[in-house]
Design a protein around this motif. Structure first.
Motif, PDB file in Angstrom:
ATOM      1  N   GLY A  20       0.794  -1.224   0.000  1.00  0.00           N
ATOM      2  CA  GLY A  20       0.000   0.000   0.000  1.00  0.00           C
ATOM      3  C   GLY A  20       0.824   1.270   0.000  1.00  0.00           C
ATOM      4  N   ASP A  21       2.111   1.161   0.327  1.00  0.00           N
ATOM      5  CA  ASP A  21       2.986   2.345   0.324  1.00  0.00           C
ATOM      6  C   ASP A  21       3.189   2.865  -1.092  1.00  0.00           C
ATOM      7  N   GLN A  22       3.260   4.184  -1.209  1.00  0.00           N
ATOM      8  CA  GLN A  22       3.606   4.827  -2.471  1.00  0.00           C
ATOM      9  C   GLN A  22       5.125   4.970  -2.512  1.00  0.00           C
ATOM     10  N   VAL A  23       5.738   4.594  -3.637  1.00  0.00           N
ATOM     11  CA  VAL A  23       7.179   4.769  -3.803  1.00  0.00           C
ATOM     12  C   VAL A  23       7.440   5.578  -5.062  1.00  0.00           C
ATOM     13  N   SER A  24       8.529   6.298  -5.052  1.00  0.00           N
ATOM     14  CA  SER A  24       8.948   7.083  -6.203  1.00  0.00           C
ATOM     15  C   SER A  24      10.197   6.469  -6.808  1.00  0.00           C
ATOM     16  N   ASP A  25      10.436   6.778  -8.055  1.00  0.00           N
ATOM     17  CA  ASP A  25      11.641   6.320  -8.747  1.00  0.00           C
ATOM     18  C   ASP A  25      12.868   6.677  -7.905  1.00  0.00           C
ATOM     19  N   GLY A  26      13.677   5.671  -7.558  1.00  0.00           N
ATOM     20  CA  GLY A  26      14.901   5.906  -6.788  1.00  0.00           C
ATOM     21  C   GLY A  26      14.757   5.702  -5.290  1.00  0.00           C
ATOM     22  N   ASP A  27      13.542   5.492  -4.787  1.00  0.00           N
ATOM     23  CA  ASP A  27      13.360   5.242  -3.355  1.00  0.00           C
ATOM     24  C   ASP A  27      13.964   3.890  -2.976  1.00  0.00           C
ATOM     25  N   GLU A  28      14.649   3.846  -1.836  1.00  0.00           N
ATOM     26  CA  GLU A  28      15.189   2.584  -1.316  1.00  0.00           C
ATOM     27  C   GLU A  28      14.043   1.761  -0.756  1.00  0.00           C
ATOM     28  N   VAL A  29      13.911   0.507  -1.228  1.00  0.00           N
ATOM     29  CA  VAL A  29      12.794  -0.323  -0.779  1.00  0.00           C
ATOM     30  C   VAL A  29      13.237  -1.551   0.009  1.00  0.00           C
ATOM     31  N   VAL A  30      14.403  -2.099  -0.324  1.00  0.00           N
ATOM     32  CA  VAL A  30      14.928  -3.295   0.331  1.00  0.00           C
ATOM     33  C   VAL A  30      16.441  -3.148   0.451  1.00  0.00           C
ATOM     34  N   VAL A  31      17.018  -3.733   1.500  1.00  0.00           N
ATOM     35  CA  VAL A  31      18.479  -3.786   1.623  1.00  0.00           C
ATOM     36  C   VAL A  31      18.876  -5.262   1.686  1.00  0.00           C
ATOM     37  N   ILE A  32      19.835  -5.631   0.827  1.00  0.00           N
ATOM     38  CA  ILE A  32      20.346  -7.001   0.764  1.00  0.00           C
ATOM     39  C   ILE A  32      21.791  -6.992   1.220  1.00  0.00           C
ATOM     40  N   GLU A  33      22.166  -8.027   1.975  1.00  0.00           N
ATOM     41  CA  GLU A  33      23.565  -8.196   2.357  1.00  0.00           C
ATOM     42  C   GLU A  33      24.172  -9.269   1.459  1.00  0.00           C
ATOM     43  N   ALA A  34      25.242  -8.896   0.789  1.00  0.00           N
ATOM     44  CA  ALA A  34      25.938  -9.835  -0.094  1.00  0.00           C
ATOM     45  C   ALA A  34      27.427  -9.556  -0.004  1.00  0.00           C
ATOM     46  N   MET A  35      28.214 -10.578   0.154  1.00  0.00           N
ATOM     47  CA  MET A  35      29.670 -10.464   0.242  1.00  0.00           C
ATOM     48  C   MET A  35      30.093  -9.446   1.307  1.00  0.00           C
ATOM     49  N   LYS A  36      29.378  -9.488   2.461  1.00  0.00           N
ATOM     50  CA  LYS A  36      29.652  -8.615   3.607  1.00  0.00           C
ATOM     51  C   LYS A  36      29.430  -7.136   3.305  1.00  0.00           C
ATOM     52  N   MET A  37      28.640  -6.841   2.261  1.00  0.00           N
ATOM     53  CA  MET A  37      28.289  -5.460   1.918  1.00  0.00           C
ATOM     54  C   MET A  37      26.776  -5.315   1.948  1.00  0.00           C
ATOM     55  N   GLU A  38      26.306  -4.122   2.302  1.00  0.00           N
ATOM     56  CA  GLU A  38      24.881  -3.838   2.243  1.00  0.00           C
ATOM     57  C   GLU A  38      24.578  -3.222   0.883  1.00  0.00           C
ATOM     58  N   ILE A  39      23.653  -3.843   0.157  1.00  0.00           N
ATOM     59  CA  ILE A  39      23.295  -3.400  -1.182  1.00  0.00           C
ATOM     60  C   ILE A  39      21.869  -2.844  -1.138  1.00  0.00           C
ATOM     61  N   PRO A  40      21.695  -1.518  -1.289  1.00  0.00           N
ATOM     62  CA  PRO A  40      20.334  -0.978  -1.320  1.00  0.00           C
ATOM     63  C   PRO A  40      19.689  -1.275  -2.678  1.00  0.00           C
ATOM     64  N   VAL A  41      18.432  -1.676  -2.636  1.00  0.00           N
ATOM     65  CA  VAL A  41      17.668  -1.916  -3.859  1.00  0.00           C
ATOM     66  C   VAL A  41      16.655  -0.784  -3.955  1.00  0.00           C
ATOM     67  N   VAL A  42      16.628  -0.098  -5.092  1.00  0.00           N
ATOM     68  CA  VAL A  42      15.752   1.059  -5.262  1.00  0.00           C
ATOM     69  C   VAL A  42      14.656   0.764  -6.272  1.00  0.00           C
ATOM     70  N   ALA A  43      13.567   1.500  -6.138  1.00  0.00           N
ATOM     71  CA  ALA A  43      12.449   1.371  -7.074  1.00  0.00           C
ATOM     72  C   ALA A  43      12.859   1.950  -8.426  1.00  0.00           C
ATOM     73  N   PRO A  44      12.659   1.200  -9.515  1.00  0.00           N
ATOM     74  CA  PRO A  44      13.016   1.695 -10.840  1.00  0.00           C
ATOM     75  C   PRO A  44      11.964   2.632 -11.424  1.00  0.00           C
ATOM     76  N   GLU A  45      10.796   2.693 -10.770  1.00  0.00           N
ATOM     77  CA  GLU A  45       9.702   3.542 -11.239  1.00  0.00           C
ATOM     78  C   GLU A  45       8.801   3.872 -10.060  1.00  0.00           C
ATOM     79  N   SER A  46       7.943   4.839 -10.228  1.00  0.00           N
ATOM     80  CA  SER A  46       6.979   5.194  -9.190  1.00  0.00           C
ATOM     81  C   SER A  46       5.795   4.241  -9.234  1.00  0.00           C
ATOM     82  N   GLY A  47       5.175   4.039  -8.086  1.00  0.00           N
ATOM     83  CA  GLY A  47       3.995   3.184  -8.031  1.00  0.00           C
ATOM     84  C   GLY A  47       3.598   2.895  -6.603  1.00  0.00           C
TER      85      GLY A  47
END
Length: 70
Positions: A20-47
């Motif tokens: 139900g949340d509104q997100v805009s292009d570029g908003d951080e939505v999820v953070v993944i840990e890979a190879m001991k680094m935090e990788i932010p995943v951003v929305a590619p579009e608004s919705g």
């Protein structure tokens, strides 16, 4: 409906949105840990977050669907 996919395999350490949340292009939505680094995943579009396909602690594969937007 757009999908937000994991850029690489890793572990979900933070889901920053809820259904139900509104997100805009570029908003951080999820953070993944890979190879001991935090990788932010951003929305590619608004919705609106229609579905969350992962939760904290989940292991995800590269190109796996994390969220769906409407």
């Amino acid at each position: 409906m757009g999908e937000i996919i994991a850029p690489m395999a890793g572990k979900v350490i933070d889901v920053r949105v809820k259904v139900g949340d509104q997100v805009s292009d570029g908003d951080e939505v999820v953070v993944i840990e890979a190879m001991k680094m935090e990788i932010p995943v951003v929305a590619p579009e608004s919705g609106t977050v229609a579905e969350i396909a992962c939760r904290e602690g989940d292991a995800v594969e590269a190109d796996g669907v994390l969220l769906k937007l409407s």
